[in-house]
Design a protein around this motif. Structure first.
Motif: not given
Length: 119
Positions: A70-71, A90-95
């Motif tokens: 996710g980082k 749900d760990r990413f700041d984008r799709k």
């Protein structure tokens, strides 16, 4: 030895058991990694690869610290099992493109995955 391949763009590892992937940190041009039937205690180094765009996981239920992906600022597409998808979605700041799931899914899992694709 692999860590010295600074121009490496694609890496496929099959049937390996590793403690970590730290040796990949010296591969700044690595864009695609495919792991098949492998076990890695700590896969978090994948998140630090600045050029990694695609990750394929097949038959790899034992990948430790996978949530660290996710980082990743560069990862765009992940092919994985439903369990790995559920852990990461749900760990990413984008799709992220999870359009391909490996292995089977229950009807309920299929609905969850399809809802993610449609969102």
């Amino acid at each position: 030895m692999l860590g010295q391949l600074v121009n490496l763009r694609t890496l496929e590892l099959e049937e390996v058991s590793l403690s970590n992937l730290e040796f990949l940190r010296n591969c700044p041009n690595l864009q695609r990694v495919k792991l098949k039937d492998s076990s890695i205690q700590d896969a978090s180094a994948l998140a630090m690869l600045e050029s990694l765009h695609s990750l394929e996981l097949s038959g790899c239920p034992n990948l430790g610290k996978l949530e660290e992906l996710g980082k990743s600022a560069s990862l765009r597409k992940i092919t994985a099992s439903f369990a790995q998808f559920a852990l990461l979605k749900d760990r990413f700041d984008r799709k992220i493109d999870f359009s391909t799931i490996t292995g089977s899914m229950t009807d309920e899992e299929d609905e969850i995955w399809y809802a993610y694709l449609k969102s």
